[in-house]
Design a protein around this motif. Sequence first.
Motif, PDB file in Angstrom:
ATOM      1  N   GLY A  53       0.714  -1.391   0.170  1.00 21.90           N
ATOM      2  CA  GLY A  53      -0.099  -0.102  -0.045  1.00 21.90           C
ATOM      3  C   GLY A  53       0.885   1.269   0.146  1.00 21.90           C
ATOM      4  N   ARG A  54       1.980   1.171  -0.037  1.00 17.54           N
ATOM      5  CA  ARG A  54       2.918   2.395  -0.235  1.00 17.54           C
ATOM      6  C   ARG A  54       3.086   3.039  -1.633  1.00 17.54           C
ATOM      7  NH1 ARG A  54       5.783  -0.768   3.431  1.00 17.54           N
ATOM      8  NH2 ARG A  54       7.260  -1.574   1.911  1.00 17.54           N
ATOM      9  N   ASP A  55       2.651   2.404  -2.619  1.00 19.47           N
ATOM     10  CA  ASP A  55       2.731   2.896  -3.934  1.00 19.47           C
ATOM     11  C   ASP A  55       1.330   2.468  -4.831  1.00 19.47           C
ATOM     12  OD1 ASP A  55       3.574   4.019  -6.357  1.00 19.47           O
ATOM     13  OD2 ASP A  55       5.499   2.991  -6.661  1.00 19.47           O
ATOM     14  N   ALA A  56       0.922   2.983  -5.892  1.00 13.62           N
ATOM     15  CA  ALA A  56      -0.139   2.462  -6.560  1.00 13.62           C
ATOM     16  C   ALA A  56       0.191   1.934  -7.776  1.00 13.62           C
ATOM     17  CB  ALA A  56      -0.925   3.798  -6.740  1.00 13.62           C
ATOM     18  N   ILE A  57      -0.608   0.674  -8.224  1.00 13.61           N
ATOM     19  CA  ILE A  57      -0.036  -0.011  -9.292  1.00 13.61           C
ATOM     20  C   ILE A  57      -0.158   0.538 -10.571  1.00 13.61           C
ATOM     21  CG2 ILE A  57      -2.458  -1.121  -9.098  1.00 13.61           C
ATOM     22  CD1 ILE A  57      -0.970  -3.755 -10.314  1.00 13.61           C
ATOM     23  N   GLU A  58      -1.340   1.315 -10.810  1.00 13.14           N
ATOM     24  CA  GLU A  58      -1.551   1.656 -12.314  1.00 13.14           C
ATOM     25  C   GLU A  58      -0.664   2.850 -12.586  1.00 13.14           C
ATOM     26  OE1 GLU A  58      -5.141   2.685 -15.280  1.00 13.14           O
ATOM     27  OE2 GLU A  58      -5.596   2.496 -13.227  1.00 13.14           O
ATOM     28  N   PRO A  59      -0.237   3.997 -11.759  1.00 13.87           N
ATOM     29  CA  PRO A  59       0.620   4.846 -12.160  1.00 13.87           C
ATOM     30  C   PRO A  59       2.120   4.506 -12.444  1.00 13.87           C
ATOM     31  CG  PRO A  59      -0.014   5.235 -10.050  1.00 13.87           C
ATOM     32  CD  PRO A  59      -1.150   4.369 -10.661  1.00 13.87           C
ATOM     33  N   ARG A  60       2.493   3.777 -11.444  1.00 11.82           N
ATOM     34  CA  ARG A  60       3.602   3.062 -11.421  1.00 11.82           C
ATOM     35  C   ARG A  60       3.775   2.165 -12.642  1.00 11.82           C
ATOM     36  NH1 ARG A  60       7.839   5.218  -9.650  1.00 11.82           N
ATOM     37  NH2 ARG A  60       6.964   5.357  -7.573  1.00 11.82           N
ATOM     38  N   LEU A  61       2.877   1.105 -12.905  1.00 13.28           N
ATOM     39  CA  LEU A  61       3.082   0.547 -14.149  1.00 13.28           C
ATOM     40  C   LEU A  61       3.079   1.259 -15.278  1.00 13.28           C
ATOM     41  CD1 LEU A  61       3.251  -2.549 -15.209  1.00 13.28           C
ATOM     42  CD2 LEU A  61       0.708  -2.530 -15.036  1.00 13.28           C
ATOM     43  N   ALA A  62       2.361   2.284 -15.408  1.00 12.54           N
ATOM     44  CA  ALA A  62       2.461   3.170 -16.653  1.00 12.54           C
ATOM     45  C   ALA A  62       3.736   3.672 -16.947  1.00 12.54           C
ATOM     46  CB  ALA A  62       1.201   4.374 -16.348  1.00 12.54           C
ATOM     47  N   GLU A  63       4.513   4.123 -15.901  1.00 16.37           N
ATOM     48  CA  GLU A  63       5.886   4.849 -15.789  1.00 16.37           C
ATOM     49  C   GLU A  63       6.819   3.597 -16.373  1.00 16.37           C
ATOM     50  OE1 GLU A  63       9.214   5.573 -12.828  1.00 16.37           O
ATOM     51  OE2 GLU A  63       7.194   6.331 -12.326  1.00 16.37           O
ATOM     52  N   VAL A  64       6.631   2.474 -15.909  1.00 17.42           N
ATOM     53  CA  VAL A  64       7.551   1.229 -16.284  1.00 17.42           C
ATOM     54  C   VAL A  64       7.168   0.959 -17.866  1.00 17.42           C
ATOM     55  CG1 VAL A  64       8.111  -0.997 -15.905  1.00 17.42           C
ATOM     56  CG2 VAL A  64       7.827   0.428 -14.037  1.00 17.42           C
ATOM     57  N   LEU A  65       5.830   0.892 -18.016  1.00 18.99           N
ATOM     58  CA  LEU A  65       5.880   0.454 -19.723  1.00 18.99           C
ATOM     59  C   LEU A  65       6.013   1.494 -20.493  1.00 18.99           C
ATOM     60  CD1 LEU A  65       2.166  -1.163 -19.083  1.00 18.99           C
ATOM     61  CD2 LEU A  65       4.289  -2.494 -19.533  1.00 18.99           C
ATOM     62  N   LYS A  76      -4.746  -1.726 -19.866  1.00 22.64           N
ATOM     63  CA  LYS A  76      -5.007  -2.995 -20.721  1.00 22.64           C
ATOM     64  C   LYS A  76      -4.184  -4.203 -20.018  1.00 22.64           C
ATOM     65  CE  LYS A  76      -4.615  -4.819 -25.383  1.00 22.64           C
ATOM     66  NZ  LYS A  76      -4.448  -4.534 -26.781  1.00 22.64           N
ATOM     67  N   LEU A  77      -3.032  -3.995 -19.495  1.00 27.97           N
ATOM     68  CA  LEU A  77      -2.056  -4.886 -18.897  1.00 27.97           C
ATOM     69  C   LEU A  77      -2.881  -5.573 -17.710  1.00 27.97           C
ATOM     70  CD1 LEU A  77       0.243  -6.819 -18.771  1.00 27.97           C
ATOM     71  CD2 LEU A  77       1.405  -5.034 -17.742  1.00 27.97           C
ATOM     72  N   ILE A  78      -3.305  -4.393 -16.814  1.00 26.81           N
ATOM     73  CA  ILE A  78      -3.721  -4.895 -15.639  1.00 26.81           C
ATOM     74  C   ILE A  78      -5.146  -5.574 -15.971  1.00 26.81           C
ATOM     75  CG2 ILE A  78      -5.106  -3.817 -13.581  1.00 26.81           C
ATOM     76  CD1 ILE A  78      -3.167  -1.604 -13.739  1.00 26.81           C
ATOM     77  N   ASP A  79      -5.989  -5.195 -16.803  1.00 28.72           N
ATOM     78  CA  ASP A  79      -7.218  -6.238 -17.408  1.00 28.72           C
ATOM     79  C   ASP A  79      -6.821  -7.437 -17.511  1.00 28.72           C
ATOM     80  OD1 ASP A  79      -8.818  -3.810 -16.465  1.00 28.72           O
ATOM     81  OD2 ASP A  79      -9.096  -3.247 -18.602  1.00 28.72           O
ATOM     82  N   TYR A  80      -5.750  -7.577 -18.313  1.00 29.96           N
ATOM     83  CA  TYR A  80      -5.405  -8.962 -18.654  1.00 29.96           C
ATOM     84  C   TYR A  80      -4.962  -9.799 -17.711  1.00 29.96           C
ATOM     85  CZ  TYR A  80      -2.303 -12.098 -21.583  1.00 29.96           C
ATOM     86  OH  TYR A  80      -1.776 -13.374 -21.739  1.00 29.96           O
ATOM     87  N   TRP A  81      -4.078  -9.339 -16.883  1.00 30.74           N
ATOM     88  CA  TRP A  81      -3.562  -9.668 -15.610  1.00 30.74           C
ATOM     89  C   TRP A  81      -4.667 -10.272 -14.475  1.00 30.74           C
ATOM     90  CZ3 TRP A  81       0.360  -6.320 -12.244  1.00 30.74           C
ATOM     91  CH2 TRP A  81       0.470  -6.958 -10.956  1.00 30.74           C
ATOM     92  N   PHE A  82      -5.712  -9.457 -14.264  1.00 30.89           N
ATOM     93  CA  PHE A  82      -6.562  -9.998 -13.381  1.00 30.89           C
ATOM     94  C   PHE A  82      -7.587 -10.903 -14.095  1.00 30.89           C
ATOM     95  CE2 PHE A  82      -6.662  -5.519 -11.070  1.00 30.89           C
ATOM     96  CZ  PHE A  82      -5.642  -5.911 -10.668  1.00 30.89           C
ATOM     97  N   GLU A  83      -7.954 -10.763 -15.492  1.00 31.53           N
ATOM     98  CA  GLU A  83      -8.786 -11.897 -16.079  1.00 31.53           C
ATOM     99  C   GLU A  83      -8.068 -13.194 -16.162  1.00 31.53           C
ATOM    100  OE1 GLU A  83      -9.942  -9.688 -19.763  1.00 31.53           O
ATOM    101  OE2 GLU A  83     -10.994  -8.219 -18.771  1.00 31.53           O
ATOM    102  N   ASN A  84      -6.707 -13.273 -16.252  1.00 34.99           N
ATOM    103  CA  ASN A  84      -6.007 -14.317 -16.451  1.00 34.99           C
ATOM    104  C   ASN A  84      -5.638 -15.059 -15.316  1.00 34.99           C
ATOM    105  OD1 ASN A  84      -5.626 -15.205 -19.524  1.00 34.99           O
ATOM    106  ND2 ASN A  84      -5.327 -12.951 -19.624  1.00 34.99           N
ATOM    107  N   ASP A  85      -5.870 -14.431 -14.050  1.00 38.09           N
ATOM    108  CA  ASP A  85      -5.812 -15.097 -12.787  1.00 38.09           C
ATOM    109  C   ASP A  85      -7.050 -15.114 -12.062  1.00 38.09           C
ATOM    110  OD1 ASP A  85      -3.883 -15.929 -11.033  1.00 38.09           O
ATOM    111  OD2 ASP A  85      -3.075 -14.308 -10.199  1.00 38.09           O
ATOM    112  N   SER A  86      -8.008 -15.875 -12.539  1.00 33.65           N
ATOM    113  CA  SER A  86      -9.255 -15.713 -11.742  1.00 33.65           C
ATOM    114  C   SER A  86     -10.052 -17.103 -11.991  1.00 33.65           C
ATOM    115  CB  SER A  86     -10.270 -14.762 -12.766  1.00 33.65           C
ATOM    116  OG  SER A  86     -10.129 -14.875 -13.880  1.00 33.65           O
ATOM    117  N   ARG A  87      -9.246 -18.161 -12.198  1.00 30.27           N
ATOM    118  CA  ARG A  87      -9.879 -19.443 -12.022  1.00 30.27           C
ATOM    119  C   ARG A  87     -10.255 -19.884 -10.737  1.00 30.27           C
ATOM    120  NH1 ARG A  87      -7.582 -25.252 -14.342  1.00 30.27           N
ATOM    121  NH2 ARG A  87      -9.702 -25.907 -15.079  1.00 30.27           N
TER     122      ARG A  87
END
Length: 201
Positions: A53-65, A76-87
């Motif tokens: 909880g010390r950093d936020a996923i979306e802005p940090r991921l956007a910076e890296v990408l 788009k990557l977050i949506d792919y991630w969550f949908e593909n880790d949901s069985r």
Amino acid sequence: MKILMVDVDGVLVHGRPSDGLPLFTYLERDLGLKVELLRQAFFKIYWTDIVTGRDAIEPRLAEVLGKIAPHLRARKLIDYWFENDSRLDHGLLDDLAALRAGGTKMFLATNQEHMRAAYLMDTLKLSSRFDGIFYSAALGHQKPATEFFRLATERAGIPAREIGFIDDVEANIEAARQFGWKAMQWTPGSTLRDAVAAFSA
């Protein structure tokens, strides 16, 4: 046991809905990003702060990408991630529902950042099957840190000895036991009946 704490990944959720393979198995084919590059540039450097909880996923991921895959949007990557880790393990969910119907309260106890915790509860509708969720980004500590178990116990509002816990990671089980929870490591072939029997022994 008045409360059962249940881990998510490796217990309730097992990879891709279609085949159970790890979520990023076809990442390069599907989104044009090498898994190892993502691991080195994002997870290795930033994940601990994000999952506590010390950093936020979306802005940090956007910076890296922007540096390693400028063609790919973070959302788009977050949506792919969550949908593909949901069985979901529906057999376990049914067993948990029966135990809950008998009066045992159910909580998720998991290392997650805020967006996926919301996805689990809202999109996967686990909020209808559990009384709540204790997760690392909200608590500020991740399993197996003692503080995770202390804060979850405080918020549950009952003594540690009244809490049962299933998790697939041995270090988390050991830490939970040291704190006073009744805990069983979840492995392939485990059943909720085994866990309840172990807690009662």
